[in-house]
Design a protein around this motif. Structure first.
Motif, PDB file in Angstrom:
ATOM      1  N   MET A  60      12.784  15.695  15.396  1.00  0.00           N
ATOM      2  CA  MET A  60      12.101  15.876  16.777  1.00  0.00           C
ATOM      3  C   MET A  60      12.882  14.992  17.554  1.00  0.00           C
ATOM      4  O   MET A  60      13.053  13.566  16.932  1.00  0.00           O
ATOM      5  CB  MET A  60      10.707  15.794  16.616  1.00  0.00           C
ATOM      6  N   VAL A  61      13.300  15.219  18.453  1.00  0.00           N
ATOM      7  CA  VAL A  61      14.021  14.287  19.315  1.00  0.00           C
ATOM      8  C   VAL A  61      13.556  14.258  20.779  1.00  0.00           C
ATOM      9  O   VAL A  61      13.713  15.409  21.412  1.00  0.00           O
ATOM     10  CB  VAL A  61      15.535  14.624  19.599  1.00  0.00           C
ATOM     11  N   LYS A  62      12.734  13.554  21.113  1.00  0.00           N
ATOM     12  CA  LYS A  62      11.906  13.526  22.440  1.00  0.00           C
ATOM     13  C   LYS A  62      13.008  12.851  23.569  1.00  0.00           C
ATOM     14  O   LYS A  62      13.432  12.079  23.751  1.00  0.00           O
ATOM     15  CB  LYS A  62      10.861  12.607  22.333  1.00  0.00           C
ATOM     16  N   GLY A  63      12.446  13.578  24.770  1.00  0.00           N
ATOM     17  CA  GLY A  63      12.750  13.159  26.023  1.00  0.00           C
ATOM     18  C   GLY A  63      14.431  13.010  26.377  1.00  0.00           C
ATOM     19  O   GLY A  63      15.005  12.505  27.101  1.00  0.00           O
ATOM     20  N   VAL A  64      15.143  14.147  25.639  1.00  0.00           N
ATOM     21  CA  VAL A  64      16.562  14.447  26.001  1.00  0.00           C
ATOM     22  C   VAL A  64      16.831  15.565  26.971  1.00  0.00           C
ATOM     23  O   VAL A  64      17.913  15.785  27.267  1.00  0.00           O
ATOM     24  CB  VAL A  64      17.049  14.732  24.736  1.00  0.00           C
TER      25      VAL A  64
END
Length: 244
Positions: free
Chosen positions: A35-39
């Motif tokens: 999970m990679v948030k805010g991209v």
């Protein structure tokens, strides 16, 4: 716990309004989802972060790893290798897309350092190699992917083994009754791919468009026999049209 590992991006899926789920093959942990948030925000900061998450990107990653957890978390990423040509050159991009799609269907969860280095080196050579190397790289990769996974071709071309039985995975004396074989010049060329010691040697292998198409399709078919869920590679016709 936090760990530093290299990772090669295989798939990116939008999640929610601003985040993504990235599938990557990592040096330390094998196939992982993060999970990679805010991209996916519209700010400059978000846009700068988003550029890392492209299929075939080779990243240096700082990640949280929790065993048995399906979805891991990314803390920071940076470039491990910056492509100069892969994303801008039509042929190189088509080869990269094809290799990524093959990997999406063949990767196993367990870490396999030899496999990771094969993928990493292949993409780096794709970026900096000459035209003939780039044209031959897909065939080279399929052959060596099969070898690394434990079901590679056996033997070599010779006066008494002038036919490559692709279904059996070995060079043989007589033509098989099934259609999955190479003979004469095509079998000899396949043997040459097996003996390549350095990527630059691929520059010296000369194929016609028809030969390259036949050899690539047969080796892809051979690979597919080892994976029950292996399905159509949608990027293959695009790659072939550009190569020819």
């Amino acid at each position: 716990m936090l760990h530093n590992t290299k990772g090669i991006v295989l798939r990116v899926t939008k999640y929610g309004d601003t985040s993504i789920i990235m599938t990557a093959y990592t040096e330390l942990f094998g196939l992982q989802q993060y999970m990679v948030k805010g991209v996916r925000v519209t700010s400059k900061k978000g846009a700068n972060k988003g550029v890392f998450y492209q299929p075939a990107a080779i990243l240096q990653m700082e990640v949280y790893n929790t065993p048995m957890k399906q979805l891991q978390m990314v803390k920071e990423v940076s470039w491990d290798y910056v492509y100069q040509n892969v994303y801008s050159d039509v042929l190189r991009n088509a080869v990269a897309t094809y290799i990524v799609e093959v990997l999406q269907q063949t990767m196993q969860p367990e870490p396999h350092p030899e496999l990771f280095y094969l993928i990493e080196d292949t993409f780096k050579q794709l970026d900096k190699g000459g035209p003939n190397l780039v044209g031959n790289l897909s065939i080279y990769f399929l052959i060596h992917l099969s070898q690394t996974m434990g079901f590679g071709l056996q033997g070599k071309y010779g006066p008494t083994t002038s036919v490559l039985d692709v279904r059996e995975g070995q060079f043989v004396t007589t033509t098989p009754t099934h259609p999955y074989f190479l003979e004469a010049q095509e079998a000899q060329t396949a043997s040459t791919f097996l003996q390549v010691q350095f990527y630059n040697d691929l520059e010296n292998i000369v194929l016609t468009g028809a030969q390259r198409k036949k050899i690539l399709e047969l080796f892809q078919l051979s690979l597919s026999w080892h994976y029950k869920k292996f399905s159509e590679i949608k990027s293959l016709p695009i790659l072939q049209s550009i190569l020819h």
